[in-house]
Design a protein around this motif. Structure first.
Motif, PDB file in Angstrom:
ATOM      1  N   GLN A   1     -25.866  -7.117  14.173  1.00  0.00           N
ATOM      2  CA  GLN A   1     -26.774  -7.802  15.088  1.00  0.00           C
ATOM      3  C   GLN A   1     -26.780  -7.145  16.467  1.00  0.00           C
TER       4      GLN A   1
ATOM      5  N   SER B   1     -26.335  -4.037  17.094  1.00  0.00           N
ATOM      6  CA  SER B   1     -27.096  -2.792  16.983  1.00  0.00           C
ATOM      7  C   SER B   1     -28.594  -3.048  17.047  1.00  0.00           C
ATOM      8  N   ASP B   2     -29.050  -4.126  16.435  1.00  0.00           N
ATOM      9  CA  ASP B   2     -30.466  -4.465  16.507  1.00  0.00           C
ATOM     10  C   ASP B   2     -30.869  -4.901  17.915  1.00  0.00           C
TER      11      ASP B   2
ATOM     12  N   ARG C   1     -28.893   1.554  18.456  1.00  0.00           N
ATOM     13  CA  ARG C   1     -27.997   2.164  17.471  1.00  0.00           C
ATOM     14  C   ARG C   1     -26.924   3.025  18.135  1.00  0.00           C
TER      15      ARG C   1
ATOM     16  N   THR D   1     -24.000   1.363  11.271  1.00  0.00           N
ATOM     17  CA  THR D   1     -24.923   1.868  12.280  1.00  0.00           C
ATOM     18  C   THR D   1     -25.305   3.323  12.002  1.00  0.00           C
TER      19      THR D   1
ATOM     20  N   TRP E   1     -36.193   2.534  16.509  1.00  0.00           N
ATOM     21  CA  TRP E   1     -35.706   1.299  17.132  1.00  0.00           C
ATOM     22  C   TRP E   1     -36.350   1.108  18.502  1.00  0.00           C
TER      23      TRP E   1
ATOM     24  N   LYS F   1     -38.909  -2.048  19.991  1.00  0.00           N
ATOM     25  CA  LYS F   1     -38.599  -2.794  21.200  1.00  0.00           C
ATOM     26  C   LYS F   1     -39.666  -2.623  22.284  1.00  0.00           C
TER      27      LYS F   1
ATOM     28  N   ASN G   1     -33.276 -12.938  14.178  1.00  0.00           N
ATOM     29  CA  ASN G   1     -31.862 -12.826  13.861  1.00  0.00           C
ATOM     30  C   ASN G   1     -31.653 -13.149  12.393  1.00  0.00           C
TER      31      ASN G   1
ATOM     32  N   THR H   1     -37.832  -3.325   9.575  1.00  0.00           N
ATOM     33  CA  THR H   1     -37.134  -2.763  10.730  1.00  0.00           C
ATOM     34  C   THR H   1     -36.587  -3.837  11.665  1.00  0.00           C
ATOM     35  N   THR H   2     -37.334  -4.929  11.856  1.00  0.00           N
ATOM     36  CA  THR H   2     -36.929  -5.957  12.815  1.00  0.00           C
ATOM     37  C   THR H   2     -35.639  -6.656  12.429  1.00  0.00           C
TER      38      THR H   2
ATOM     39  N   ARG I   1     -33.510  -5.037   9.879  1.00  0.00           N
ATOM     40  CA  ARG I   1     -32.850  -4.118   8.937  1.00  0.00           C
ATOM     41  C   ARG I   1     -31.340  -4.088   9.141  1.00  0.00           C
ATOM     42  N   ASN I   2     -30.897  -3.934  10.369  1.00  0.00           N
ATOM     43  CA  ASN I   2     -29.458  -3.887  10.592  1.00  0.00           C
ATOM     44  C   ASN I   2     -28.806  -5.233  10.322  1.00  0.00           C
TER      45      ASN I   2
END
Length: 551
Positions: free
Chosen positions: A158, A160-161, A165, A209, A278, A282, A325, A451-452, A454-455
């Motif tokens: 979380q 990392s998002d 990264r 990551t 990323w 953003k 989230n 992508t939103t 993914r991590n």
């Protein structure tokens, strides 16, 4: 995002010189992750031992019969019992040495233990006598690292998002180095397992990551290659660990040697760029385009002048990317919820079987170093096979095939349980299959989640994996009370079930990465053959035809 993939394919280059350089540098961080994931196989190694008794060091072979009872179930001298009364004479005189048992009554070890140093030197077990009724603490030392990886998967995924990264990768690396060094200096077992827990957290943050970074900087046709190739570096760490442990033998020296070289990775602060994908999600378009231009310059290509305007014109959920989230995985849509649960169960099963077999090598051969090396070496053909098959069969079919074959082979050990060599061979075939599956499920999950999230999605999946991994050492305890093949049978059943259930998920091969949950929902759950067909994906998300980039 389709626009981002189009820029990589048509202008920057899908896997040019720039991406190759950064890919290699990021993949190197997988090596210490393997070190710390499996180091407890050796630093918590339990050598042969029996109760300490008077004269044991000088007259062990002569005196052991009258001091230590024979354990017929284990076919060796008892590890935890000694005779309550025995008499040894001639230790400090010129008279002949003599030892006689005066009673058949047995008792717990009263003067500690004598350890066989032929295979292991000083370990955590010998340092704090983690044997007999304290044996569960040795297993705790193994599982605590995986428990740390469980927590780290969610926390660092979380973070990392949210924060990027590169930043989280560097923080994870610094924490990994620090905890590794402090762990080697531990003066008590509680302190040791505390730093082992934090080491697991950091290692999870590094690998998770790093994997996301390498999947985000390349085009669609190269994801198969890079998604598996990073696993070769993990395997390299697996094999190097065997040599370090064999050469040093002392647990503190092993831990320190594995940790200190990580200092070199801190130079990545000046070398690695942030993930441009990323940055784009953003809304930081200028920074993203600047990095893409640097990529293009190194690749000897060029971006169009209107690249920035093109990216800004793409309709993305900028605010959603900043606020989504882990709840988005379960409460945004039923399709995403079921995908998350199914892929999570597959991760749990892969990890349980993978770590279970790796830790079980100590019981499958007379030389734990050789058995562990073979267990690592079989991963190389496993990844080669998976790469050869991925382009032809897709992601989920490859996972299904390897998990099913591995499950059947492990279940078959019940028939040959009395033959050590065939059991070892079957276990290594199972290890090969589960390794191939585990490598593909990382790639499959990265493509399945948008992508939103993914991590976060990979973080949740990794949490499921750590639940399986944490349980593996305790499943192995079942073998101490039943048969050496019983854990393999349990692992086989789990693998077979997970291999069948993966067929419920959609295929992701040759598709653009979805950038939000709406795009991800375009690929529905299915059990039909159509989901694996190249032209089955929605028209608006089809990617360009790909060349064969498998090894």
């Amino acid at each position: 995002m389709e626009a981002f993939d189009d820029i990589l394919v048509n202008h920057v280059g899908e896997f040019g010189r720039a991406q190759k350089l950064y890919f290699f540098l990021v993949c190197l961080t997988a090596i210490p992750c393997a070190f710390h994931s499996f180091a407890n196989t050796f630093i918590s190694g339990s050598p042969k031992h029996h109760c300490q008794f008077e004269g044991a060091l000088k007259y062990e072979d002569d005196a052991i019969e009258c001091a230590i009872p024979w354990d017929s179930d284990q076919d060796e001298w008892s590890k935890c019992k000694e005779y309550e009364q025995y008499n040894i004479t001639g230790l400090n005189s010129n008279s002949d040495f003599n030892c006689t048992s005066e009673s058949d009554e047995e008792t717990e070890c009263r003067s500690g233990w004598l350890y066989d140093r032929a295979i292991y030197g000083e370990t955590v077990v010998t340092e704090w006598d983690l044997v007999c009724d304290q044996n569960w603490m040795r297993q705790l030392g193994k599982s605590i690292v995986l428990l740390g990886k469980l927590i780290g998967s969610l926390v660092f995924g979380q973070l990392s998002d949210l924060f990027g990264r590169k930043k989280i990768l560097l923080i994870s690396l610094l924490l990994q180095i620090t905890c590794g060094v402090l762990s080697s200096l531990s003066g008590s077992f509680p302190v040791f397992i505390t730093f082992q827990f934090l080491l697991g957290c950091a290692s999870s943050g590094v690998f998770l990551t790093a994997f996301v970074i390498v999947t985000e900087i390349v085009g669609p046709s190269w994801r198969t290659f890079i998604g598996i190739t990073i696993e070769y570096f993990y395997t390299l760490g697996y094999i190097i660990l065997t040599g370090v442990a064999y050469a040093l033998r002392d647990w503190q020296n092993i831990e320190l040697t594995l940790s200190l070289p990580g200092v070199l990775f801190l130079s990545y602060f000046w070398i690695l760029p942030e993930s441009p994908r990323w940055l784009m999600t953003k809304g930081r378009y200028e920074e993203s385009v600047k990095i893409l231009r640097n990529f293009a310059k190194t690749n000897k290509t060029s971006l169009p002048e209107d690249c920035l305007e093109t990216l800004k014109a793409v309709k993305t959920k900028e605010h959603g990317a900043q606020t989504e989230n882990i709840k988005a995985l379960f409460f945004t849509s039923p399709t995403m919820r079921w995908k998350t649960l199914l892929i999570g169960f597959n991760w749990l099963s892969n990890s349980m079987v993978y770590y279970g077999i790796a830790f079980h090598t100590e019981s499958l051969g007379s030389n734990p170093y050789l058995a562990f090396f073979i267990s690592g070496a079989v991963e190389v053909p496993a990844y080669i096979l998976s790469q050869l098959l991925l382009k032809r069969l897709g992601r989920k079919r490859v996972i299904c095939i390897f998990m099913s074959i591995g499950g059947v082979v492990l279940l078959s050990t019940t028939v040959i349980k009395d033959y050590k060599v065939p059991v070892l061979v079957f276990a290594m075939i199972g290890k090969l299959c589960i390794t191939a599956s585990y490598g593909v499920v990382y790639l499959y999950s990265a493509e399945l989640y948008p992508t939103t999230v993914r991590n976060i999605g990979l973080g949740f999946s990794s949490i499921c994996a750590r639940v399986g991994g944490v349980s593996a050492p305790y499943i192995l305890l079942i073998g101490d009370y039943t048969s050496v093949v019983m854990p393999l049978i349990l692992f086989g059943g789990q693998s077979l079930l997970a291999g069948i259930l993966i067929l419920l998920l959609p295929e992701t091969h040759n598709q653009n990465l979805p950038d939000n949950i709406k795009e991800a929902d375009a690929y529905k759950l299915t059990v039909s053959k159509q989901c694996c067909a190249r032209d089955s994906k929605p028209e608006e998300y089809r990617s360009v035809e790909t060349k064969d980039t498998t090894m």
